[in-house]
Design an enzyme around this catalytic site. Sequence first.
Site, short mmCIF file in Angstrom:
data_model
loop_
_atom_site.label_atom_id
_atom_site.label_comp_id
_atom_site.label_asym_id
_atom_site.label_seq_id
_atom_site.Cartn_x
_atom_site.Cartn_y
_atom_site.Cartn_z
N ILE A 61 -5.12 4.82 0.67
CA ILE A 61 -5.05 3.57 -0.08
C ILE A 61 -5.64 2.44 0.76
O ILE A 61 -5.36 2.35 1.95
CB ILE A 61 -3.57 3.23 -0.42
CG1 ILE A 61 -2.94 4.33 -1.27
CG2 ILE A 61 -3.46 1.87 -1.11
CD1 ILE A 61 -1.81 5.08 -0.59
N CYS A 62 -6.42 1.57 0.12
CA CYS A 62 -6.84 0.32 0.77
C CYS A 62 -7.62 0.67 2.05
O CYS A 62 -8.44 1.58 2.06
CB CYS A 62 -5.58 -0.52 1.04
SG CYS A 62 -5.81 -2.25 1.45
N THR A 63 -7.40 -0.03 3.15
CA THR A 63 -8.09 0.30 4.39
C THR A 63 -7.52 1.55 5.07
O THR A 63 -8.04 1.98 6.11
CB THR A 63 -8.02 -0.88 5.39
OG1 THR A 63 -6.67 -1.32 5.48
CG2 THR A 63 -8.90 -2.03 4.93
N GLY A 64 -6.49 2.12 4.47
CA GLY A 64 -5.98 3.41 4.97
C GLY A 64 -7.04 4.49 4.87
O GLY A 64 -6.99 5.49 5.61
N ASP B 62 0.84 -1.21 0.00
CA ASP B 62 0.00 0.00 0.00
C ASP B 62 0.87 1.25 0.00
O ASP B 62 0.50 2.28 -0.57
CB ASP B 62 -0.87 0.07 1.26
CG ASP B 62 -2.03 -0.92 1.26
OD1 ASP B 62 -2.10 -1.78 0.36
OD2 ASP B 62 -2.85 -0.83 2.20
#
Lengths: 232, 232
Positions: free
Chosen positions: B104-107, B21
């Site tokens: 990004i992603c679960t960020g 990520d």
Amino acid sequence: MTASREIRINMILFAGLTQLDLTGPHEVLVRMPGARIELVGESLAPVVSARGLAIVPTATRQSVAPADLLVVPGGRGVDQAIIDPAWVSFMREAAASARWVFGICTGTLLLGAAGVLRGRRATGHWLARDLLSRFGANVCDERIVIDGNIYTSGGVTAGIDMALRVVADLAGEETAKRIQLQIEYDPEPPFRAGTPFVAAPGLVASLRQEDAERRTRLEAAVAQAAASLAAS
Amino acid sequence: MTASREIRINMILFAGLTQLDLTGPHEVLVRMPGARIELVGESLAPVVSARGLAIVPTATRQSVAPADLLVVPGGRGVDQAIIDPAWVSFMREAAASARWVFGICTGTLLLGAAGVLRGRRATGHWLARDLLSRFGANVCDERIVIDGNIYTSGGVTAGIDMALRVVADLAGEETAKRIQLQIEYDPEPPFRAGTPFVAAPGLVASLRQEDAERRTRLEAAVAQAAASLAAS
């Protein structure tokens, strides 16, 4: 789910690597059931990428056990590594004892310098893959090339595609698809510019020009490494 | 080539991140002329990813200067980070002072917990993006979503696509194409399995089942984070 056998993976970590050459395949390979990854450095001190990201090795060339799969990233530091007897001899022995070998980007030149690619089909970063012929490889202009137990990929991001292929071969297609879904790999590159065959000719020429000085250094290193290989 | 203005980029580095990520966007963003990247940790000690790759921060939350672009990766460690007042308050201030924000992603859940996504269109990893609604976001099932100055991407590899978009917006399309060619980003995913919309339904169900326990933990953390946000 069946119990997984252990798959030992040694990933080479040298100064000046292109970190995504390593980190892309790492994120894929580490998700393979049974995968046990070592990041092999010259020492245990953090290794700084060509563009300043520092990664900590988990083992050294001296301490690491032989692996089933040897993984070799590229990057500007290849210019030094291919003429560094410590790295070259390590690579030669590591490749000889591994069941599979996977080189990414200009990391395939390091495999070449270690004599691993003689007579084998291989690829690498588009700006440097032609130099693989100096090590006896049959150069391919493809993004991913598999010749027997030797996997080579084009520049940087090609390592992600190839890592999924490696997983498919070592652990089955279902496992590879599972990992592809975990990392949501359904790429949407914003432009059509990812290879010299599709990018605008002016852009390709500009990058070749920008690379000219480094290319000269790399050619000299490759010549020296090829001479060492021939004498070995 | 014209002289480049400096673009300060702070990338968040918390324990248990999904390293790709961060490392995917890093390899793209660092090639943008004028880019100056800091990897912001809780301390300067190496930060270990969810799957064991250790990266060394270059700055701490206390020491780092405000950035033009704030970048936030995801990973299992998000479960802790979204309920960690030190990370959440840092994110809130960092996002408020940044000109652009990129999750990004679960960020993207961390951005949500910091109140950054209220009323904004946003995405995230397919296994968790629905939870963004708990922070007032308008959830999108897209790989990349741009709402004003807020860039959010789907899981892991989607960060590479989005990083190229960010470069195109901040430095121009020619620069983005140049970087795309440098990193040879002409992806050839080996299977059609990269999203829940194209993968086999059985595979999707299997991953959801495998994720169930973590999902329960994550939901609890999101509920706690949403309550804190509402009270702030």
